[in-house]
Scaffold this motif. Structure first.
Motif, mmCIF file in Angstrom:
data_model
loop_
_atom_site.group_PDB
_atom_site.id
_atom_site.type_symbol
_atom_site.label_atom_id
_atom_site.label_comp_id
_atom_site.label_asym_id
_atom_site.label_seq_id
_atom_site.Cartn_x
_atom_site.Cartn_y
_atom_site.Cartn_z
ATOM 1 N N LEU A 74 0.774 -1.216 0.068
ATOM 2 C CA LEU A 74 0.003 0.087 0.081
ATOM 3 C C LEU A 74 1.034 1.190 -0.052
ATOM 4 C CD1 LEU A 74 -2.939 1.408 0.157
ATOM 5 C CD2 LEU A 74 -2.523 1.071 2.828
ATOM 6 N N LYS A 75 2.165 1.094 0.520
ATOM 7 C CA LYS A 75 2.747 2.664 0.648
ATOM 8 C C LYS A 75 3.376 2.797 -0.281
ATOM 9 C CE LYS A 75 7.088 4.242 3.048
ATOM 10 N NZ LYS A 75 8.125 4.025 3.962
ATOM 11 N N ALA A 76 3.737 2.141 -1.435
ATOM 12 C CA ALA A 76 4.212 2.160 -2.583
ATOM 13 C C ALA A 76 3.303 2.760 -3.465
ATOM 14 C CB ALA A 76 5.105 1.146 -3.416
ATOM 15 N N TYR A 77 1.796 2.104 -3.271
ATOM 16 C CA TYR A 77 0.793 2.408 -4.518
ATOM 17 C C TYR A 77 0.601 3.761 -4.163
ATOM 18 C CZ TYR A 77 -3.785 2.422 -6.216
ATOM 19 O OH TYR A 77 -4.928 2.666 -7.150
ATOM 20 N N LEU A 78 0.302 4.201 -2.584
ATOM 21 C CA LEU A 78 0.063 5.626 -2.341
ATOM 22 C C LEU A 78 0.977 6.805 -2.748
ATOM 23 C CD1 LEU A 78 -1.442 4.821 1.241
ATOM 24 C CD2 LEU A 78 -2.827 5.387 -0.968
ATOM 25 N N PHE A 79 2.139 6.166 -2.696
ATOM 26 C CA PHE A 79 3.289 7.288 -3.223
ATOM 27 C C PHE A 79 3.115 7.615 -4.568
ATOM 28 C CE2 PHE A 79 5.301 6.833 0.991
ATOM 29 C CZ PHE A 79 5.518 8.383 1.368
ATOM 30 N N ARG A 80 2.888 6.466 -5.484
ATOM 31 C CA ARG A 80 2.735 6.516 -6.886
ATOM 32 C C ARG A 80 1.667 7.502 -7.083
ATOM 33 N NH1 ARG A 80 4.373 0.910 -7.138
ATOM 34 N NH2 ARG A 80 2.064 0.473 -7.236
ATOM 35 N N ALA A 81 0.171 7.199 -6.364
ATOM 36 C CA ALA A 81 -0.795 7.672 -6.691
ATOM 37 C C ALA A 81 -0.710 9.290 -6.398
ATOM 38 C CB ALA A 81 -1.897 7.245 -5.886
#
Length: 199
Positions: A74-81
């Motif tokens: 989730l962390k990587a997903y949110l930073f990409r988002a």
């Protein structure tokens, strides 16, 4: 049974799907401030940064029933988002501040904006192509640094590498990406935001 605060992001998301708003509150506490700080670094406006981070976390709650983060990171997903949200913000800002005469009377966005979209697409494709040219380990180090916001020592610890090796991998990767994307970087102020990828 574990306390909510001890659960992983993946477990909290699963709990959110079951309607547990306290699980979402914990995710919000974990990620709102880092997302806000990252967006503020680029938009330089606290209100805009807060709105972008808030909108993203609200989106997570609204989409909690969907498996929008299949790899569980989730962390990587949110930073990409949030990165994409900032890019979108600057694209809209540039379009909105162009002189009225730049627009066709009935058709918006105009051809200039279409050109921006084409360049944006080309840069993104070029970036992904050049990123794929890196060795698996160098790409992993790059993604952990830029997408997961990990420090060199943290990356070194997780990958069982020395900090110097991590630094060397990042130096090579950044140089490779800068050379590859150099021709695009000064096209427009919006597209220049792609420097985010390679700073």
């Amino acid at each position: 049974m574990k306390e909510l605060s001890e659960l992983s992001d993946h477990q909290l998301l699963k709990s959110c799907r079951n309607g547990n708003d306290k699980a979402f509150d914990l995710l919000f506490q974990r990620y709102f401030k880092p997302l806000y700080s990252l967006s503020l670094k680029y938009v330089r406006d606290p209100e805009v940064a807060e709105e972008l981070a808030m909108d993203l976390m609200l989106w997570v709650w609204e989409k909690r029933q969907l498996d929008f983060c299949p790899d569980g990171n989730l962390k990587a997903y949110l930073f990409r988002a949030i990165r994409n949200s900032v890019i979108s913000f600057f694209r809209k800002k540039t379009l909105a501040t162009q002189p009225l005469e730049d627009y066709h009377e009935e058709t918006m966005p105009d051809s200039r904006h279409a050109d921006h979209n084409q360049i944006y697409t080309e840069i993104e494709a070029c970036f992904q192509e050049k990123l794929n040219e890196l060795s698996p380990q160098r790409r992993k180090v790059y993604e952990m640094s830029r997408e997961e916001e990990l420090t060199y020592p943290q990356i070194a610890h997780q990958l069982n590498l020395s900090a110097n090796t991590v630094k060397s991998h990042m130096s090579y990767s950044l140089n490779h990406l800068r050379k590859s994307l150099h021709e695009y970087l000064d096209v427009t102020s919006v597209i220049a935001l792609f420097c985010w990828f390679i700073k």
